[in-house]
Structures are given as C-alpha cells and as structure tokens.
Design an enzyme around this catalytic site. Structure first.
Site, PDB file in Angstrom:
ATOM      1  N   ASP A 141       0.857  -1.186   0.000  1.00  0.00           N
ATOM      2  CA  ASP A 141       0.000   0.000   0.000  1.00  0.00           C
ATOM      3  C   ASP A 141       0.894   1.237   0.000  1.00  0.00           C
ATOM      4  OD1 ASP A 141      -1.748  -2.105   0.636  1.00  0.00           O
ATOM      5  OD2 ASP A 141      -2.977  -0.849   1.942  1.00  0.00           O
ATOM      6  N   LYS A 204      -7.426   3.207  -2.857  1.00  0.00           N
ATOM      7  CA  LYS A 204      -7.771   3.184  -1.432  1.00  0.00           C
ATOM      8  C   LYS A 204      -8.018   4.613  -0.969  1.00  0.00           C
ATOM      9  CE  LYS A 204      -5.317   1.994   2.909  1.00  0.00           C
ATOM     10  NZ  LYS A 204      -4.107   1.329   3.441  1.00  0.00           N
ATOM     11  N   LYS A 240     -10.614  -0.141  -1.769  1.00  0.00           N
ATOM     12  CA  LYS A 240     -10.397  -0.313  -0.335  1.00  0.00           C
ATOM     13  C   LYS A 240     -10.702   0.979   0.414  1.00  0.00           C
ATOM     14  CE  LYS A 240      -6.839  -1.353   3.146  1.00  0.00           C
ATOM     15  NZ  LYS A 240      -5.412  -1.695   3.366  1.00  0.00           N
TER      16      LYS A 240
END
Length: 295
Positions: A141, A204, A240
C-alpha cells in the site's frame, strides 16, 4: 499548447463531478439500499474482506507477533467463519508476520513509500518497497504524492506510481489517495483515474492518519472511476475504504456503494477490502450474537 498524455488520459473520462450530486446520490443509496444488506450473510462476507491493520507508533515485534497469533487462533476457534483477508503492518514487521502466519489465504500487506506522508525521495520509496517484498509482503500500500497532485504535477505522481508498481511486479499494489486532503469530488475522480492509469491494482481512500478519512462520498466517486476505467479498458481494479470505519453500519454503507455502482463482480474479498483495526470484533459480535473481543 501541447496537451500532456496525462491530460489526454483524463479527457477520456467524466471528471466534471458535482459535489452536490454526489452527496445526493450517496444519500439515496444509504436511505434506500443499505437496509436490505443488513444481514448476517453480508456481515460474514465483510469479515472476510477485513484487512486487519496495526499501524501504531507503539507497534513492536512482540505486539505484531501477538497480533498475527490472533489470526492463527481465529481459524481454529471459528472454523465456520471466513478468516480476515489480510494482515497490514509496517515494512519492518513483514518478516515477523511472514514467519509466524499459519493461515492459508491471508495476505501480508505493508504500507510503504514513506507512509503516511509520501514525502521522501523516490529512491527511498523504492528501497523500502523492495525490502518489504523481500521480507514477505504479498501486497503493498503506497500513498499518492498528494502535494505533487495538488501542484498539478501529474507526471511525477504517475511516474512514482509506475516505478513502485514495477518494484511490486505481480504483487498487488494499492494506491492511497488520501481523499480527505483533496478539495473536491472532481479531484478525487482525477486522482483515481491517474492512479489506475499509472498502474494501481487497487485504489484506497485514506491512510487513517488524516481527517476526514474515508467517506461514503469519496467511495462513491472512486467506484464510479473504477467502473468507467473497467468499461474503457477491461482492467478490473479493486477498492479499499480505510480510516474511519468505526461501526458495522459504516461497513454496510461501503458494501452497498460497491454493490450499487460496481455490481456483484466486485463483491469478493479479492476486489473489496476494508482497512480497519476495530471493525473485525464488531462484525464478529453481530455474527455470533454477543459482544466478542477476539482480535
């Protein structure tokens, strides 16, 4: 004046998004659609989509080992329930998780690239990402360079994402937009498109370190971007939400937005993840019918 390839990419999508229209659409979804998803089957699914996350300054080898052991024990304590999708930690703990995790199918995600600010030399971001992968991370990430985006430097934003994706290779890479720092729905749409164009496997919402973190409105815009990108390219991108997922109702809202905007193809724990540390116990409590603090 010559138009950059990034502006050309953006021009293929509808980035003239109205904040008011987004807010109205989200309110309609929450009012009309969320109640029908408030059931045990959806909550079981959501439990299996949780990225169980510990990103505290006080994290230590001992605390991360204990964190991982709870995931190991859950599999035998609740064999009828899905295990979490992922354990998410800082890169310095990737090896501990990799060596101690015993449950098949649980990914090891590391936040990398100078999380949460993304303020570091690219060489540092590359090294950190490569080391996390070497130590066992199966997903990465990273945070989009928000300052560069706000300055209009789309080339650097995209080049960094592309270079870090090259380091990840076949491992999935999530790009955090830090939507709470983006001024408008139109900016969230543009940042989503640029991130996918540059190589993101997931987009995300947030690091959880800035306020506001995830919001339903940001999620709606990001899912619209994912849908348009898929329709144009055939490439499926995961989503996400993370940060600020404090209640089961929050999780149901994000599930419903994904269901309504993207459809059932995204309703698997491969394509929908929930970044949270507190939600797993809340979902488990509702599933088993009593307050449970397992994690």
């Amino acid at each position: 004046m010559e138009i950059s390839k990034y502006e050309q990419a953006l021009s293929q999508y509808n980035c003239a998004v109205s904040d008011a229209e987004v807010a109205a659409a989200v309110k309609k979804i929450i009012d009309e659609k969320v109640p029908q998803n408030d059931n045990i089957d959806v909550k079981r699914f959501l439990l299996g989509s949780v990225e169980l996350t510990t990103l505290k300054t006080t994290d230590s080898e001992e605390s991360v080992l204990a964190f991982t052991e709870r995931v190991n024990k859950f599999d035998s304590a609740y064999p009828e329930l899905p295990h979490v999708a992922t354990i998410c930690v800082y890169p310095c703990f990737a090896q501990i998780v990799s060596q101690s995790l015993e449950v098949d199918g649980v990914e090891i995600a590391c936040v990398s690239g100078s999380f949460p600010s993304s303020q570091a030399l690219l060489e540092v971001k590359v090294a950190e990402t490569a080391l996390a992968i070497k130590d066992g991370a199966t997903e990465i990430d990273i945070v989009m360079s928000v300052g560069k985006y706000l300055s209009g430097d789309y080339e650097t934003v995209c080049d960094e994402i592309s270079e870090l994706k090259a380091v990840c290779g076949t491992r999935k890479m999530k790009v955090i937009l830090e939507t709470g720092l983006l001024p408008s729905a139109a900016d969230i749409k543009r940042a989503s498109i640029l991130s996918m164009y540059a190589g993101a496997d997931y987009i995300k919402t947030s690091t959880g370190k800035e306020k506001p973190a995830a919001t339903p409105e940001a999620a709606y815009v990001m899912c619209q971007a994912i849908k348009e990108y898929y329709d144009k390219t055939g490439i499926q991108i995961g989503f996400k939400p993370a940060g600020g997922l404090n209640t089961v109702h929050d999780a149901l809202v994000y599930y419903t937005i994904v269901k309504e905007v993207l459809g059932p193809q995204w309703l698997t724990n491969e394509w929908l993840r929930l970044g949270t540390s507190r939600l797993a116990n809340l979902l488990l409590s509702e599933i088993v019918g009593k307050e449970t603090k397992f994690f």
